[in-house]
Design an enzyme around this catalytic site. Structure first.
Site, PDB file in Angstrom:
ATOM      1  N   HIS A  96       0.857  -1.194   0.000  1.00 37.01           N
ATOM      2  CA  HIS A  96       0.000   0.000   0.000  1.00 37.01           C
ATOM      3  C   HIS A  96       0.885   1.234   0.000  1.00 37.01           C
ATOM      4  CE1 HIS A  96      -2.904   3.006   1.198  1.00 37.01           C
ATOM      5  NE2 HIS A  96      -3.822   2.167   0.774  1.00 37.01           N
ATOM      6  N   GLU A 144      -3.772   2.939  -7.273  1.00 33.83           N
ATOM      7  CA  GLU A 144      -4.242   4.095  -6.505  1.00 33.83           C
ATOM      8  C   GLU A 144      -3.244   5.247  -6.638  1.00 33.83           C
ATOM      9  OE1 GLU A 144      -6.424   2.458  -2.690  1.00 33.83           O
ATOM     10  OE2 GLU A 144      -4.294   2.700  -2.336  1.00 33.83           O
TER      11      GLU A 144
HETATM   12  O1  LIG Z   1      -6.665   1.507   0.668  1.00 33.50           O
HETATM   13  C1  LIG Z   1      -7.451   2.395   0.346  1.00 33.50           C
HETATM   14  C2  LIG Z   1      -7.026   3.565  -0.366  1.00 33.50           C
HETATM   15  O2  LIG Z   1      -5.810   4.086   0.075  1.00 33.50           O
HETATM   16  C3  LIG Z   1      -8.080   4.591  -0.631  1.00 33.50           C
HETATM   17  O3  LIG Z   1      -8.317   5.412   0.483  1.00 33.50           O
HETATM   18  P1  LIG Z   1      -9.514   6.457   0.405  1.00 33.50           P
HETATM   19  O4  LIG Z   1     -10.739   5.661  -0.001  1.00 33.50           O
HETATM   20  O5  LIG Z   1      -9.607   7.005   1.777  1.00 33.50           O
HETATM   21  O6  LIG Z   1      -9.150   7.478  -0.614  1.00 33.50           O
END
Ligand SMILES: O=C[C@H](O)COP(=O)(O)O
Length: 225
Positions: A96, A144
């Site tokens: 992540h 992401e």
């Molecule tokens: O693991 C999840 C992601 O980092 C997305 O986070 P978020 O939905 O708070 O933008």
């Protein structure tokens, strides 16, 4: 996505107070009942300390947020794969953007996870990294853009090309690797746009965790797919 596959939702609890302790279990029950009502698979990724109670009290799949590339022994403060296995974990996030890993360590953990029948959701920050990760054949690549994480600005609207580009490159390498996307996703419109761009599910956090009513937010999330 093949006709029979349903998009999935992975909720990364991170370390929000709203998803810790007793609230971790309550959120897992929301995921479970949202799954029961919609048939869309919902996966919880809580902090390590909250895994056992969620496994004991719900039937939803539970993923670790991170596993360390270590062997049993002297590694104070680390997360050991074997301990997660002993607690019935179903899979793990890896790499992540809030917990980046070396490529060699990702490879070794993806391999060890497969040997233990664990699913792996390996995160990437852009199309090139997604392509590199696909060569390791994880269960999921979750792309992401870090700058959108936690902003409420959905990747599916702000950077659609990172989703289409990732789908294109990953499927060229291994069509069995599923592509998820995340960052800023919170509404049914956001998830619908992600699926239309070729994503096979979403990895999300703050939009659900910080919602006044997380169960309603989950139902809205999957209402348009
Ligand atoms: O693991 C999840 C992601 O980092 C997305 O986070 P978020 O939905 O708070 O933008």
């Amino acid at each position: 996505m093949s006709k029979n596959d349903k998009p999935i939702v992975i909720l990364n609890y991170k370390t929000y107070l709203e998803s810790s302790g007793d609230k971790a279990l309550s959120l897992a029950k929301d995921l479970e009942s949202a799954y029961d009502e919609t048939g869309i698979p919902m996966i919880a990724s809580p902090q390590a300390i909250d895994i056992t109670k969620i496994k004991d009290e719900t039937s939803i799949p539970v993923y670790a947020q991170h596993i360390d590339p270590i062997k049993p022994g002297g590694n104070t403060g680390s997360n050991l794969l074997e301990s997660f296995l002993a607690n019935g974990i179903d899979g793990t996030l890896l790499n992540h953007s809030e917990k980046r890993m070396k490529l060699a360590d990702i490879e070794s953990l993806v391999t060890k996870a497969k040997e233990s029948n664990l699913k792996t959701c390996v995160c990437s920050n852009n199309v090139a990294t997604s392509e590199a990760i696909a060569t390791l054949s994880p269960t999921y690549v979750a792309v992401e853009p870090p700058e959108l994480i936690g902003t409420g600005i959905p990747v599916s609207k702000a950077e659609p090309e990172i989703i289409t580009g990732t789908v294109d490159k990953v499927k060229n390498i291994n069509k069995n690797v599923k592509v998820l996307c995340g960052a800023g996703i919170s509404t049914g419109e956001d998830m619908k746009a992600a699926i239309e761009l070729g994503a096979e599910g979403v990895l999300l956090a703050s939009g659900i965790i910080k919602a006044k009513n997380p169960k309603e937010a989950l139902l809205d999330l999957v209402s348009k797919i």
